[in-house]
Design a protein around this motif. Structure first.
Motif, short mmCIF file in Angstrom:
data_model
loop_
_atom_site.label_atom_id
_atom_site.label_comp_id
_atom_site.label_asym_id
_atom_site.label_seq_id
_atom_site.Cartn_x
_atom_site.Cartn_y
_atom_site.Cartn_z
N ASN A 25 0.81 -1.22 0.00
CA ASN A 25 0.00 0.00 0.00
C ASN A 25 0.85 1.28 0.00
O ASN A 25 0.35 2.37 0.24
CB ASN A 25 -0.97 0.02 1.20
CG ASN A 25 -0.24 0.28 2.51
OD1 ASN A 25 0.94 -0.05 2.65
ND2 ASN A 25 -0.95 0.85 3.48
N PHE A 26 2.14 1.12 -0.28
CA PHE A 26 3.05 2.26 -0.42
C PHE A 26 3.11 3.10 0.85
O PHE A 26 3.15 4.33 0.79
CB PHE A 26 2.64 3.13 -1.62
CG PHE A 26 2.81 2.44 -2.94
CD1 PHE A 26 3.90 2.70 -3.76
CD2 PHE A 26 1.87 1.52 -3.39
CE1 PHE A 26 4.07 2.05 -4.97
CE2 PHE A 26 2.02 0.87 -4.60
CZ PHE A 26 3.13 1.13 -5.39
N SER A 27 3.17 2.43 1.99
CA SER A 27 3.37 3.12 3.27
C SER A 27 4.81 3.00 3.75
O SER A 27 5.22 3.72 4.66
CB SER A 27 2.42 2.57 4.34
OG SER A 27 2.67 1.19 4.57
N GLU A 28 5.56 2.09 3.14
CA GLU A 28 6.97 1.89 3.50
C GLU A 28 7.78 1.55 2.26
O GLU A 28 7.29 0.86 1.36
CB GLU A 28 7.12 0.73 4.50
CG GLU A 28 6.48 0.95 5.84
CD GLU A 28 6.67 -0.25 6.76
OE1 GLU A 28 7.19 -1.28 6.28
OE2 GLU A 28 6.31 -0.15 7.93
N GLN A 87 16.45 3.68 2.43
CA GLN A 87 15.10 3.13 2.55
C GLN A 87 14.34 3.81 3.69
O GLN A 87 13.15 4.16 3.53
CB GLN A 87 15.19 1.63 2.81
CG GLN A 87 13.84 0.95 3.04
CD GLN A 87 14.00 -0.56 3.17
OE1 GLN A 87 14.26 -1.25 2.20
NE2 GLN A 87 13.86 -1.07 4.39
N ASN A 88 14.99 4.02 4.82
CA ASN A 88 14.33 4.65 5.96
C ASN A 88 13.96 6.10 5.68
O ASN A 88 12.90 6.58 6.12
CB ASN A 88 15.23 4.57 7.20
CG ASN A 88 15.39 3.15 7.72
OD1 ASN A 88 14.54 2.29 7.47
ND2 ASN A 88 16.47 2.89 8.42
N ILE A 89 14.82 6.80 4.96
CA ILE A 89 14.52 8.20 4.62
C ILE A 89 13.29 8.27 3.71
O ILE A 89 12.39 9.10 3.91
CB ILE A 89 15.74 8.85 3.94
CG1 ILE A 89 16.87 9.04 4.95
CG2 ILE A 89 15.36 10.20 3.33
CD1 ILE A 89 18.19 9.48 4.35
N ILE A 90 13.22 7.38 2.74
CA ILE A 90 12.07 7.38 1.83
C ILE A 90 10.80 6.96 2.56
O ILE A 90 9.72 7.54 2.35
CB ILE A 90 12.35 6.48 0.62
CG1 ILE A 90 13.45 7.11 -0.25
CG2 ILE A 90 11.08 6.26 -0.21
CD1 ILE A 90 13.92 6.25 -1.40
N THR A 91 10.91 5.98 3.46
CA THR A 91 9.74 5.59 4.28
C THR A 91 9.22 6.78 5.07
O THR A 91 8.00 6.98 5.20
CB THR A 91 10.11 4.44 5.22
OG1 THR A 91 10.37 3.26 4.45
CG2 THR A 91 8.97 4.15 6.20
N GLY A 92 10.12 7.62 5.57
CA GLY A 92 9.72 8.80 6.33
C GLY A 92 8.98 9.82 5.49
O GLY A 92 8.26 10.68 6.02
N MET A 93 9.11 9.75 4.17
CA MET A 93 8.41 10.66 3.26
C MET A 93 7.01 10.18 2.92
O MET A 93 6.20 10.94 2.40
CB MET A 93 9.22 10.82 1.96
CG MET A 93 10.60 11.42 2.16
SD MET A 93 11.63 11.28 0.65
CE MET A 93 10.71 12.32 -0.50
#
Length: 481
Positions: free
Chosen positions: A235-238, A452-458
């Motif tokens: 669902n594009f949340s992470e 990956q974590n930076i993009i997840t935060g967006m």
């Protein structure tokens, strides 16, 4: 024919539907205006000269008396994006504009989707290639799948190579291998080292670094896709590209990074690129090196061909030796497995602009009707003749495959893939940093995980994807509007 219905048919449909369903609809479908007097649409687009688009505009205006369409070309994407988004935030901006295919997933609320009366999702899928459907058709805020843009073109990454180099160094084949393992062997044969500052008389391929290769990040995206790395969760949340996933490799994102950076690894037999071959401040980067014959292969899109020709012209004016234009050849992107022997799906990376209608437009149905006209076969044939941008339409693929230069791009369109990108420049800088760290310290899982974590935060916590409603629920939602 895609979507196109005459105004009379739409009006007739609206009248019949109103009479027959007046007892169970709260309101009838919107009718097209009977007159276009006083209607003015603005259209913003990247790169394409007005001289290319104006003939289609004039023809459409002639068929819709009173309608005016004002076209404005932009050449700087950063400026273009800021202008479009800032004007839209103020409730203004263009009625029609172009945006990258990777933009639509996270920005669909800025768009007025196509009316169901103008065309269906099935029409879209039957007309345009699969990657366009996946990029441009998505659930709206109510979970109903809608069309958010129409593509004039779909471009893909391909492999440019110097034919003379291959005839000289790989005469048994005379062209690039079809797999990455074969490309590694080709590079070892094509590369010529010397005692110069750059350490190469000829580099086999421009690949491995992020600072001095213009298509570095796009190529890494390609390898993510080829290794089967799922960039996001469902669902594009992470973001998930650095995570353990299985499939071709346990950590497909890491394998993609290792393959890419291996071409800049001094310890590898296929080492062929370093920081000295091309200045990272150069706007031309590997294009100039290819035009000079300093590198045998580069990766690029269809427009890269014209960029190489332009570099050759500039160098010749300066009295600098260049390759012969006839030696510029293009091959399909190499794959992990031999496409002639394997049943694995081929993959290349798609990047293109698609045309859409702003939520601020006062005349969205007229704007969409114009885009339907713009993307008709005869208009896209004219567009290809003028600009050589690869087609987005299924019914043009076979003809374009025969083109001596651009045929490769048509032949790849069926296995092109992409994924949403929230911010082009943030992602680009993140992955250039990941690549640069790998050049210094080797490919490390920690660097990928940090990105990956930076993009997840967006990403929004509840994800970008609205769950799709079932068909019956979709009908009920339409009835209750």
């Amino acid at each position: 024919m895609f979507f196109k219905k005459s105004t009379a048919l739409i009006l007739l449909f609206a009248l019949v539907l109103t009479l027959s369903l007046s007892g169970c609809r709260k309101k009838s479908p919107k009718e097209k205006p009977k007159t276009y007097e006083g209607i003015e649409l603005t259209y913003y687009k990247m790169f394409d000269d007005a001289s290319v688009i104006d003939p289609v505009i004039k023809e459409y205006e002639a068929a819709h008396p009173g309608l005016k369409i004002k076209y404005k070309k932009f050449t700087n994407f950063d400026e273009y994006q800021k202008v479009v988004l800032n004007e839209m935030a103020e409730g203004e901006g263009p009625d029609i504009f172009s945006m990258q295919n990777t933009w639509f997933m996270s920005n669909y609320r800025k768009i007025s989707p196509m009316s169901a009366e103008l065309g269906s999702n099935e029409d879209f899928l039957n007309t345009f290639v699969d990657v366009a459907f996946k990029d441009l058709v998505r659930p709206d805020k109510d979970g109903v799948e809608r069309i958010y843009a129409l593509p004039m073109t779909v471009d893909t990454l391909a492999l440019y190579y110097n034919k003379a180099h291959y005839e000289d160094r790989v005469p048994t084949r005379g062209k690039p291998a079809k797999t990455w393992e074969g490309i590694k062997e080709d590079v070892a044969l094509l590369t010529k080292t010397d005692n110069s500052f750059e350490r190469f008389e000829v580099a086999g391929i421009a690949m491995g670094r992020g600072d001095n290769i213009s298509r570095a990040v796009d190529t890494l995206y390609l390898l993510f896709l080829q290794f089967g790395a799922q960039f996001y969760n469902d669902n594009f949340s992470e973001a998930s590209f650095a995570s353990q996933q299985g499939g071709i490799a346990e950590y497909p994102g890491m394998e993609a990074l290792k393959l890419y950076t291996s071409f800049a690894d001094l310890d590898e037999k296929h080492y062929s690129w370093n920081e000295f071959i091309v200045d990272d401040d150069s706007s031309e980067k590997e294009l100039e090196a290819f035009a000079k014959g300093k590198v045998s292969m580069i990766i690029g899109f269809s427009y890269t061909y014209d960029e190489i020709l332009n570099q050759i012209s500039i160098l010749k004016e300066k009295g600098i030796d260049t390759i012969d234009e006839s030696d510029i050849k293009i091959a399909s992107m190499p794959q992990l497995y031999d496409p002639d022997a394997s049943t694995e799906k081929r993959v290349t990376y798609a990047s293109y602009f698609a045309e859409t209608v702003s939520r601020n437009s006062k005349h969205p149905d007229v704007a969409w009707d114009f885009l339907i006209e713009l993307t008709k076969k005869e208009n896209l044939e004219y567009y290809f003749d003028k600009l050589h941008k690869p087609t987005s339409r299924r019914d043009m693929i076979e003809t374009q495959k025969q083109h001596p230069v651009y045929g490769v791009f048509a032949s790849q369109i069926g296995f092109a893939e992409s994924f949403p990108i929230l911010d082009y420049y943030v992602y680009k800088n993140l992955f250039i940093t990941v690549i640069s760290n790998a050049n210094l310290n080797g490919a490390l899982q920690g660097d990928l995980l940090e990105a990956q974590n930076i993009i997840t935060g967006m990403l929004p916590e509840d994800g970008l994807v609205v769950p799709k409603v079932e068909k019956k629920d979709e009908v009920d939602k339409e009835k209750n509007k």
